[in-house]
Design a protein around this motif. Structure first.
Motif, PDB file in Angstrom:
ATOM      1  N   ASN A 139      -4.225   0.520  -2.209  1.00 17.71           N
ATOM      2  CA  ASN A 139      -4.078  -0.785  -1.561  1.00 17.71           C
ATOM      3  C   ASN A 139      -4.001  -1.884  -2.615  1.00 17.71           C
ATOM      4  OD1 ASN A 139      -4.286   0.425   1.009  1.00 17.71           O
ATOM      5  ND2 ASN A 139      -6.515   0.162   1.036  1.00 17.71           N
ATOM      6  N   SER A 156       0.829  -1.204   0.000  1.00 15.74           N
ATOM      7  CA  SER A 156       0.000   0.000   0.000  1.00 15.74           C
ATOM      8  C   SER A 156       0.860   1.250   0.000  1.00 15.74           C
ATOM      9  CB  SER A 156      -0.893   0.017   1.247  1.00 15.74           C
ATOM     10  OG  SER A 156      -1.790  -1.064   1.267  1.00 15.74           O
ATOM     11  N   ARG A 214      -9.777  -1.022  -4.656  1.00 11.35           N
ATOM     12  CA  ARG A 214      -8.385  -1.013  -4.194  1.00 11.35           C
ATOM     13  C   ARG A 214      -7.911   0.382  -3.797  1.00 11.35           C
ATOM     14  NH1 ARG A 214      -4.328  -2.293  -7.506  1.00 11.35           N
ATOM     15  NH2 ARG A 214      -5.364  -1.548  -9.406  1.00 11.35           N
TER      16      ARG A 214
END
Length: 120
Positions: free
Chosen positions: A84, A17, A67
């Motif tokens: 992410n 991330s 995401r």
């Protein structure tokens, strides 16, 4: 016009991330539509996320849905993109942009970009 400065890029392994931040200076930040573009090597620039003055007006391109998360803090004149589950294909230069409502991104303000590199 606002001045935009991105930060938070870097090198991360796949699945990791990053958090990109964009600091804006200038008047009436809250009136601007904010967005994040990216340009990957050999590819066209693409809009990946945008947010209006309220959090109910949010867009994501399909490839980042689920995401990435875009958010803004009008009190701090910042917009953030949380990345992410990063994939190697997310490698690109990421740009923060701002435009007035009714205008186009090309006529808006752009930051210098921040590099995101995802290793496999």
């Amino acid at each position: 016009q606002v001045t935009l400065v991105e930060s938070g890029g870097g090198l991360v392994q796949a699945g990791g991330s990053l958090r990109l931040s964009c600091a804006a200076s200038g008047p009436t930040f809250s009136l601007y539509f904010m967005g994040w573009f990216r340009r990957a090597p050999g590819k066209e620039r693409e809009l990946i996320a945008s947010i209006g003055w309220s959090t109910g007006d949010i867009y994501y391109t399909d490839s980042v849905k689920g995401r990435f998360t875009i958010s803004r803090d009008n009190a701090k004149n910042t917009v953030t993109l949380q990345l992410n589950s990063l994939k190697p294909e997310d490698t690109a230069v990421y740009y923060c942009t701002a435009r007035s409502y009714g205008s186009t991104w090309d006529l808006g303000s752009w930051g210098l970009g921040t590099q995101v590199t995802v290793s496999s």
